[in-house]
Write an enzyme that holds these catalytic residues in place. Structure first.
Site, PDB file in Angstrom:
ATOM      1  N   GLY A 157      13.087  29.914   3.376  1.00  0.00           N
ATOM      2  CA  GLY A 157      12.192  28.685   4.038  1.00  0.00           C
ATOM      3  C   GLY A 157      11.189  28.448   3.339  1.00  0.00           C
ATOM      4  O   GLY A 157      10.189  27.583   4.013  1.00  0.00           O
ATOM      5  N   CYS A 158      11.105  28.679   1.910  1.00  0.00           N
ATOM      6  CA  CYS A 158       9.742  28.088   1.376  1.00  0.00           C
ATOM      7  C   CYS A 158       9.458  26.559   1.230  1.00  0.00           C
ATOM      8  O   CYS A 158      10.583  25.881   1.098  1.00  0.00           O
ATOM      9  CB  CYS A 158       9.762  28.794  -0.168  1.00  0.00           C
ATOM     10  SG  CYS A 158       8.298  28.043  -0.844  1.00  0.00           S
ATOM     11  N   GLY A 159       8.641  26.159   1.927  1.00  0.00           N
ATOM     12  CA  GLY A 159       8.324  24.694   1.854  1.00  0.00           C
ATOM     13  C   GLY A 159       7.551  23.779   0.836  1.00  0.00           C
ATOM     14  O   GLY A 159       7.878  22.900   0.701  1.00  0.00           O
TER      15      GLY A 159
END
Length: 269
Positions: free
Chosen positions: A106-108
């Site tokens: 989920g790294c943005g």
């Protein structure tokens, strides 16, 4: 591909050991492509990927919903491709935002190659929009009633759209908190919902990218069970976004623009 997988495990306790089956969330690399060119690769839950793709390209500044001709989800041996097709002039303008984002769940921001891209300017939200204190403080509890994947796995985040007087009208889940919010925004865009009179409820902390996504979606209130970061507060304050955090047990804490939380709408003593 199913979002949940049953996995055998061995439960150990004091004087006890037993074999169990545990429902765990599936995690798969999802490549978002535009006109055949990969824009990003994210680790996602393999559900609601059309919503994720539309929400992701919108909040990342790649394309607006009216610029998307079609969305196709294709399962491959190595993962899943979310293929979007847009007019050629839109695709040609994506070079400055193209990035490779394979990294933590989920790294943005992985792969962003400049601070200017990571902390891009945001519009200022219009005044207006409010939610009663009782309803805002109970937002996470209302969202909890719309988390079937969490019920199975206890290992995913959720984002929900809270409409005053109606409760949670839409919710999305994912192993990544950014992904869950992108899915929610994408679903709202596809359904033609007006987010300017609603609040987004999160099961996670409020970070810079969560503020960015909420502001770009035009939603004036962000409610979370956990804390905001200091920079998220500064960014939200400048963008006229209300942050209400630590929402639990009938209480919450506001950090920016508190007038949108209507204290007259409460049963509290």
């Amino acid at each position: 591909m199913k979002p949940v997988r049953s996995i055998s495990a061995h439960a150990l306790g004091k004087g006890d050991a037993r074999d169990i089956a545990r429902s765990l969330p599936e995690e798969v690399p999802v490549a978002v492509t535009v006109n055949g060119t990969s824009q990003a690769v994210m680790m996602c839950s393999p559900s609601d990927l059309e919503d994720f793709a539309v929400g992701f390209v919108f909040t990342e500044g790649f394309a607006t919903p009216d610029q998307i001709d079609s969305v196709e989800i294709v399962e491959l041996e190595t993962g899943i491709e979310a293929r979007l097709w847009v007019p050629d002039d839109v695709a040609d303008a994506l070079g400055d935002r193209r990035r490779a984002m394979m990294g933590p769940v989920g790294c943005g921001l992985c792969g962003i190659d400049s601070l200017e891209q990571a902390l891009r300017d945001l519009p200022v939200l219009a005044d207006g929009g409010s939610v009663g204190l009782d309803e805002a403080a109970s937002g996470p509890d209302l969202l909890r009633q719309n988390q079937p994947l969490h019920d199975l796995t206890h290992a995913v985040h959720a984002a929900g759209l809270l409409v005053p007087g109606q409760g949670i009208v839409m919710a999305r889940e994912d192993v990544g908190r950014h992904n869950a919010l992108d899915k929610l925004i994408g679903a709202g865009l596809r359904a033609g919902l007006d987010m300017s009179a609603a609040a987004i409820v999160l099961t996670s902390r409020v970070s810079v990218e969560m503020v960015q996504k909420a502001v770009l979606a035009g939603c004036p209130i962000l409610i979370a069970v956990s804390a905001p970061t200091a920079h998220a507060v500064r960014l939200a304050d400048a963008a006229n976004l209300t942050i209400a955090a630590f929402a639990r047990d009938g209480r919450l804490e506001t950090f920016t623009h508190p007038t949108r939380i209507d204290r007259s709408q409460t049963n509290a003593a």
